[in-house]
Design a protein around this motif. Structure first.
Motif, PDB file in Angstrom:
ATOM      1  N   LEU A 215       0.845  -1.186   0.000  1.00  0.00           N
ATOM      2  CA  LEU A 215       0.000   0.000   0.000  1.00  0.00           C
ATOM      3  C   LEU A 215       0.883   1.239   0.000  1.00  0.00           C
ATOM      4  CD1 LEU A 215      -2.709  -1.034   2.613  1.00  0.00           C
ATOM      5  CD2 LEU A 215      -2.782  -1.271   0.137  1.00  0.00           C
ATOM      6  N   ARG A 216       0.638   2.132  -0.941  1.00  0.00           N
ATOM      7  CA  ARG A 216       1.535   3.262  -1.113  1.00  0.00           C
ATOM      8  C   ARG A 216       0.845   4.616  -1.035  1.00  0.00           C
ATOM      9  NH1 ARG A 216       4.487   0.121   0.167  1.00  0.00           N
ATOM     10  NH2 ARG A 216       6.245  -0.874  -0.903  1.00  0.00           N
ATOM     11  N   SER A 217      -0.448   4.615  -0.844  1.00  0.00           N
ATOM     12  CA  SER A 217      -1.146   5.903  -0.808  1.00  0.00           C
ATOM     13  C   SER A 217      -2.273   5.878   0.216  1.00  0.00           C
ATOM     14  CB  SER A 217      -1.715   6.241  -2.184  1.00  0.00           C
ATOM     15  OG  SER A 217      -2.833   5.417  -2.475  1.00  0.00           O
ATOM     16  N   GLY A 218      -2.670   7.095   0.620  1.00  0.00           N
ATOM     17  CA  GLY A 218      -3.803   7.200   1.527  1.00  0.00           C
ATOM     18  C   GLY A 218      -5.084   6.699   0.890  1.00  0.00           C
ATOM     19  N   ASP A 219      -5.212   6.871  -0.428  1.00  0.00           N
ATOM     20  CA  ASP A 219      -6.408   6.385  -1.122  1.00  0.00           C
ATOM     21  C   ASP A 219      -6.524   4.867  -1.001  1.00  0.00           C
ATOM     22  OD1 ASP A 219      -7.336   8.831  -1.892  1.00  0.00           O
ATOM     23  OD2 ASP A 219      -6.471   8.754  -3.910  1.00  0.00           O
ATOM     24  N   GLN A 220      -5.393   4.163  -1.082  1.00  0.00           N
ATOM     25  CA  GLN A 220      -5.426   2.701  -0.961  1.00  0.00           C
ATOM     26  C   GLN A 220      -5.904   2.273   0.422  1.00  0.00           C
ATOM     27  OE1 GLN A 220      -1.289   2.148  -2.375  1.00  0.00           O
ATOM     28  NE2 GLN A 220      -2.124   0.619  -3.781  1.00  0.00           N
ATOM     29  N   LEU A 221      -5.439   2.965   1.453  1.00  0.00           N
ATOM     30  CA  LEU A 221      -5.882   2.628   2.805  1.00  0.00           C
ATOM     31  C   LEU A 221      -7.348   2.986   2.992  1.00  0.00           C
ATOM     32  CD1 LEU A 221      -5.204   1.490   5.552  1.00  0.00           C
ATOM     33  CD2 LEU A 221      -4.324   3.743   6.224  1.00  0.00           C
ATOM     34  N   ARG A 222      -7.782   4.085   2.415  1.00  0.00           N
ATOM     35  CA  ARG A 222      -9.192   4.466   2.501  1.00  0.00           C
ATOM     36  C   ARG A 222     -10.072   3.433   1.793  1.00  0.00           C
ATOM     37  NH1 ARG A 222     -12.158   9.500   3.075  1.00  0.00           N
ATOM     38  NH2 ARG A 222     -10.231  10.702   3.166  1.00  0.00           N
ATOM     39  N   HIS A 223      -9.625   2.958   0.619  1.00  0.00           N
ATOM     40  CA  HIS A 223     -10.383   1.930  -0.106  1.00  0.00           C
ATOM     41  C   HIS A 223     -10.454   0.639   0.709  1.00  0.00           C
ATOM     42  CE1 HIS A 223      -9.278   4.084  -4.117  1.00  0.00           C
ATOM     43  NE2 HIS A 223     -10.314   4.638  -3.520  1.00  0.00           N
ATOM     44  N   LEU A 224      -9.367   0.309   1.400  1.00  0.00           N
ATOM     45  CA  LEU A 224      -9.358  -0.888   2.251  1.00  0.00           C
ATOM     46  C   LEU A 224     -10.391  -0.744   3.370  1.00  0.00           C
ATOM     47  CD1 LEU A 224      -7.711  -3.602   2.748  1.00  0.00           C
ATOM     48  CD2 LEU A 224      -6.489  -2.293   4.496  1.00  0.00           C
ATOM     49  N   LEU A 225     -10.439   0.427   3.987  1.00  0.00           N
ATOM     50  CA  LEU A 225     -11.403   0.690   5.056  1.00  0.00           C
ATOM     51  C   LEU A 225     -12.833   0.600   4.538  1.00  0.00           C
ATOM     52  CD1 LEU A 225     -12.041   1.661   7.976  1.00  0.00           C
ATOM     53  CD2 LEU A 225     -11.795   4.007   7.123  1.00  0.00           C
ATOM     54  N   GLU A 226     -13.086   1.158   3.365  1.00  0.00           N
ATOM     55  CA  GLU A 226     -14.433   1.140   2.794  1.00  0.00           C
ATOM     56  C   GLU A 226     -14.861  -0.270   2.405  1.00  0.00           C
ATOM     57  OE1 GLU A 226     -13.991   3.899  -0.376  1.00  0.00           O
ATOM     58  OE2 GLU A 226     -14.282   5.673   0.899  1.00  0.00           O
ATOM     59  N   ALA A 227     -13.914  -1.082   1.924  1.00  0.00           N
ATOM     60  CA  ALA A 227     -14.232  -2.465   1.570  1.00  0.00           C
ATOM     61  C   ALA A 227     -14.471  -3.304   2.821  1.00  0.00           C
ATOM     62  CB  ALA A 227     -13.107  -3.082   0.740  1.00  0.00           C
TER      63      ALA A 227
END
Length: 259
Positions: A215-227
């Motif tokens: 994971l390299r971006s805040g968007d990736q972590l946000r997508h993980l949280l939303e999923a």
């Protein structure tokens, strides 16, 4: 869930109290089982302020009626009410569990702000409002890294506290994860498959170690949280992968640590 200190420092972060509440309950159960220090961070992303500041805006109610949105002053009042509720819940847990606690408010982008605030903490616990009424599994996101064992241990400790099963989602591990002595596992090949699979699971908590992940971006972590649709325990958040230069310094800090 061990830490170099004699207690585990858990920072609960969210954009509103509704998202923080389930994570706070999880932290309470953890604090009942082992020495811990709890922190809370409420990040105001300013999205609602931006919307209601635009001229001529209207919102649609649940009944389908166009209404005038709340004023900027009313939105600020709602934010402060969220902060008060968050702070009060942490304070109540601290009194019950006899643990150290602290709370602060920040302004800026949610994920980068929380990663910045997580410096010095063992675990960043991302809040997400309750979606599942029935208990779910503890999911650990595993990657091809020797450091993944730290996430696995945290997941196993959480499973003991929650009396839940552990499920591994393995992305690019290149390993045979079908051992009968270990947790059940599902192998995926891409990040998209990982998110799709995670979205199908009833999870009570998800564990990921950023130091052992691609994971390299805040968007990736946000997508993980939303999923995940549940609180996410993040290890290695203090190392960060996003800049937090646009996040303002805390405008309100309460620190209640026993002397």
């Amino acid at each position: 869930m061990s830490a170099p200190a004699s207690y585990t420092r858990i920072l609960i972060g969210a954009g509103c109290f509704a998202d923080a509440e389930t994570a706070i309950r999880l932290a309470d159960r953890i604090a009942a089982s082992l020495p811990a220090e709890l922190g809370g961070v409420l990040v105001d992303e300013g999205l609602m302020i931006d919307i209601v500041s635009l001229p001529g805006q209207r919102v649609v109610s649940s009944a389908g009626v166009l209404q005038v949105p709340p004023s900027v002053r009313q939105v600020h009042s709602l934010i402060e009410a969220d902060a008060k509720a968050f702070r009060s819940r942490l304070s109540a847990i601290a009194r019950t569990r006899t643990v150290k606690w602290s709370f602060e408010q920040r302004s800026g982008e949610l994920i980068s702000g929380l990663c910045e605030a997580a410096k010095g903490w063992d675990i960043l616990l991302l809040g997400y409002r309750e979606m599942h009424k029935r208990p779910g599994q503890v999911v650990v996101v595993a990657f091809a890294s020797p450091r993944v064992e730290k996430a696995r241990k945290l997941a196993n400790d959480l499973a003991c506290v929650l009396k839940a099963d552990v499920l591994e989602l393995c992305l690019g591990t290149g390993q045979d994860t079908g051992e009968t002595s270990g947790p059940r596992s599902i192998a995926v090949n891409t990040e998209r498959e990982l998110l799709l699979q995670l979205g199908r699971i009833n999870a009570s908590a998800v564990v990921v170690d950023l130091a052992a992940s691609p994971l390299r971006s805040g968007d990736q972590l946000r997508h993980l949280l939303e999923a995940a649709r549940c609180p996410v325990f993040v290890l290695g958040a203090e190392q960060g992968f996003v800049t937090a230069s646009h996040v303002e310094k805390p405008d309100l800090t309460d620190d209640h640590r026993p002397k």
